[in-house]
Design an enzyme around this catalytic site. Sequence first.
Site, PDB file in Angstrom:
ATOM      1  N   PRO A 197     -55.995  22.993 -45.704  1.00  0.00           N
ATOM      2  CA  PRO A 197     -55.455  23.948 -46.669  1.00  0.00           C
ATOM      3  C   PRO A 197     -56.560  24.688 -47.408  1.00  0.00           C
ATOM      4  O   PRO A 197     -57.725  24.295 -47.388  1.00  0.00           O
ATOM      5  CB  PRO A 197     -54.656  23.056 -47.622  1.00  0.00           C
ATOM      6  CG  PRO A 197     -55.359  21.738 -47.569  1.00  0.00           C
ATOM      7  CD  PRO A 197     -55.849  21.592 -46.150  1.00  0.00           C
ATOM      8  N   VAL A 198     -56.157  25.756 -48.095  1.00  0.00           N
ATOM      9  CA  VAL A 198     -57.101  26.541 -48.900  1.00  0.00           C
ATOM     10  C   VAL A 198     -56.780  26.380 -50.387  1.00  0.00           C
ATOM     11  O   VAL A 198     -57.189  27.204 -51.201  1.00  0.00           O
ATOM     12  CB  VAL A 198     -57.071  28.029 -48.490  1.00  0.00           C
ATOM     13  CG1 VAL A 198     -57.554  28.196 -47.058  1.00  0.00           C
ATOM     14  CG2 VAL A 198     -55.667  28.617 -48.660  1.00  0.00           C
ATOM     15  N   ASP A 199     -56.067  25.325 -50.739  1.00  0.00           N
ATOM     16  CA  ASP A 199     -55.654  25.160 -52.130  1.00  0.00           C
ATOM     17  C   ASP A 199     -56.836  25.035 -53.084  1.00  0.00           C
ATOM     18  O   ASP A 199     -56.768  25.494 -54.232  1.00  0.00           O
ATOM     19  CB  ASP A 199     -54.724  23.946 -52.270  1.00  0.00           C
ATOM     20  CG  ASP A 199     -55.392  22.646 -51.855  1.00  0.00           C
ATOM     21  OD1 ASP A 199     -55.952  22.608 -50.742  1.00  0.00           O
ATOM     22  OD2 ASP A 199     -55.353  21.678 -52.629  1.00  0.00           O
ATOM     23  N   GLN A 200     -57.943  24.431 -52.631  1.00  0.00           N
ATOM     24  CA  GLN A 200     -59.102  24.290 -53.510  1.00  0.00           C
ATOM     25  C   GLN A 200     -59.801  25.631 -53.747  1.00  0.00           C
ATOM     26  O   GLN A 200     -60.391  25.857 -54.805  1.00  0.00           O
ATOM     27  CB  GLN A 200     -60.078  23.260 -52.946  1.00  0.00           C
ATOM     28  CG  GLN A 200     -59.500  21.852 -52.847  1.00  0.00           C
ATOM     29  CD  GLN A 200     -59.025  21.319 -54.190  1.00  0.00           C
ATOM     30  OE1 GLN A 200     -59.822  21.161 -55.122  1.00  0.00           O
ATOM     31  NE2 GLN A 200     -57.725  21.034 -54.304  1.00  0.00           N
TER      32      GLN A 200
ATOM     33  N   CYS B  41     -60.438  26.797 -35.400  1.00  0.00           N
ATOM     34  CA  CYS B  41     -60.090  25.609 -34.627  1.00  0.00           C
ATOM     35  C   CYS B  41     -58.840  24.947 -35.191  1.00  0.00           C
ATOM     36  O   CYS B  41     -58.721  24.729 -36.397  1.00  0.00           O
ATOM     37  CB  CYS B  41     -61.253  24.616 -34.644  1.00  0.00           C
ATOM     38  SG  CYS B  41     -62.690  25.186 -33.724  1.00  0.00           S
TER      39      CYS B  41
ATOM     40  N   LYS C  98     -75.209  27.481 -37.695  1.00  0.00           N
ATOM     41  CA  LYS C  98     -74.091  28.422 -37.792  1.00  0.00           C
ATOM     42  C   LYS C  98     -73.347  28.249 -39.106  1.00  0.00           C
ATOM     43  O   LYS C  98     -72.987  29.237 -39.767  1.00  0.00           O
ATOM     44  CB  LYS C  98     -73.130  28.197 -36.619  1.00  0.00           C
ATOM     45  CG  LYS C  98     -71.910  29.114 -36.646  1.00  0.00           C
ATOM     46  CD  LYS C  98     -70.810  28.645 -35.713  1.00  0.00           C
ATOM     47  CE  LYS C  98     -69.998  27.533 -36.339  1.00  0.00           C
ATOM     48  NZ  LYS C  98     -68.697  27.313 -35.682  1.00  0.00           N
ATOM     49  N   ASN C  99     -73.121  27.012 -39.512  1.00  0.00           N
ATOM     50  CA  ASN C  99     -72.326  26.758 -40.715  1.00  0.00           C
ATOM     51  C   ASN C  99     -73.068  27.111 -42.002  1.00  0.00           C
ATOM     52  O   ASN C  99     -72.454  27.162 -43.070  1.00  0.00           O
ATOM     53  CB  ASN C  99     -71.872  25.299 -40.753  1.00  0.00           C
ATOM     54  CG  ASN C  99     -70.823  25.001 -39.698  1.00  0.00           C
ATOM     55  OD1 ASN C  99     -70.152  25.903 -39.207  1.00  0.00           O
ATOM     56  ND2 ASN C  99     -70.693  23.741 -39.328  1.00  0.00           N
TER      57      ASN C  99
END
Length: 425
Positions: free
Chosen positions: A125-128, A119, A25-26
Amino acid sequence: MGVSRVLHVEGGTPLKGELRVYPAKNAALPILAASLLTPEPITLVEVPRLRDVEVMLELLAHLGTQYAWEGRTLHLQTPEIKSTHAPYELVGQMRASFIVWGALLARAGEGHVSMPGGCAFGFRPVDQHIKALEALGAEVWEEDGTFHARRTRPLSGRVVFDLPTVGGTEQAMLAVALGGEATLVQAAVEPEVVDLGHFLALLGAEVEGLGSPIVRIKGAPRLKGGTYRIIPDRIEAGTYLLAAAATRGSLTLEGVRPDHLDALLDKLWRSGHRLEVGEDWIRFRATPDPAPFHVEAREYPGFPTDLQPIATAYLATVPGQSTVVDRIYPDRFTHVGELARMGAELYLRDRILTVQGRRLHGAQVKALDIRAGGALVVAALSAEGASEIEGVYFLERGYEHLTERLQALGARVHLRESPVALAAD
């Protein structure tokens, strides 16, 4: 009264049999997002039929993708991008859908994506992602829970991540695959990232350094279509191996990549279990007296964070003291309280989990995320007596045909409906 589904498990039966591992899935989710990059037809062979895949397909359809299933084969084509906005009602269901941001930016010149959901464990975070797109030349801003990005030329540049990041690496790869160029430093080396790179190469991008911390990618002005087979799911394979270990059973996995599971196989071997490994198969036979071990979840090729909760459930059945640390998501312990309801002796202090193994007993428990759900299933299979697991929704996001596959291995499990009191108006 309302109705919800629960998984009923009668524990104490060793799992025995053979199982073919489904595709990952990933790996499938970012590859599906990459299909936005080309107007040409794409065929994906053996795609997992999971809720998360269906959510991603709903999102792609909203953005302009046409798709059709043929058994387990998926045909996709995106002649044009009809919308550059990924709405909250879809992105909020699954964090991985955030990855369409880079693909939209590459194909349409802009992308607008709501804050990701999925999940709820730890702080992710999405900072990268933002750092990568800005380093490549995109204009990025956030407003009212939506992330916006725009470009005026093909993205290019050098991205130095603060730490290896699967999502950030994939986001950058998608953003430059269509006419851009990038060098990614401290890139993630996970098999799923490598699989995405191979898919982009099939479409016409030049990708070097896959599986190493430095990846170079040179996009093509126009990407073509093609047919691709997704790698096997190492997390599904690991879950069934740990379930066989917890129930002291035996299992043969086929269609698997043993080299993607080195960290887990080493732990199982050190625990005393017998293992035979071939090019695409694993034979496992449990010892009746396994030894405890230490788990430290890290970036690949270290122990996978997605298997940490399931390994914890297994260790809860192993006499002696084990310890568990998660360096990826240090607070990924939503399963601990539920395992304790089954009699597990678990002590969490300073983000180090100490596990004192013993015989578990059945209980009514609730899955709070996908892998916590997998952990509860493994614990329930090994426990004495019956368990009922709520949160089947999470299990169906991560494990295809879970009930049927466990039944085929001899487990006494079934889904049933359970009445639920509805909140008053």
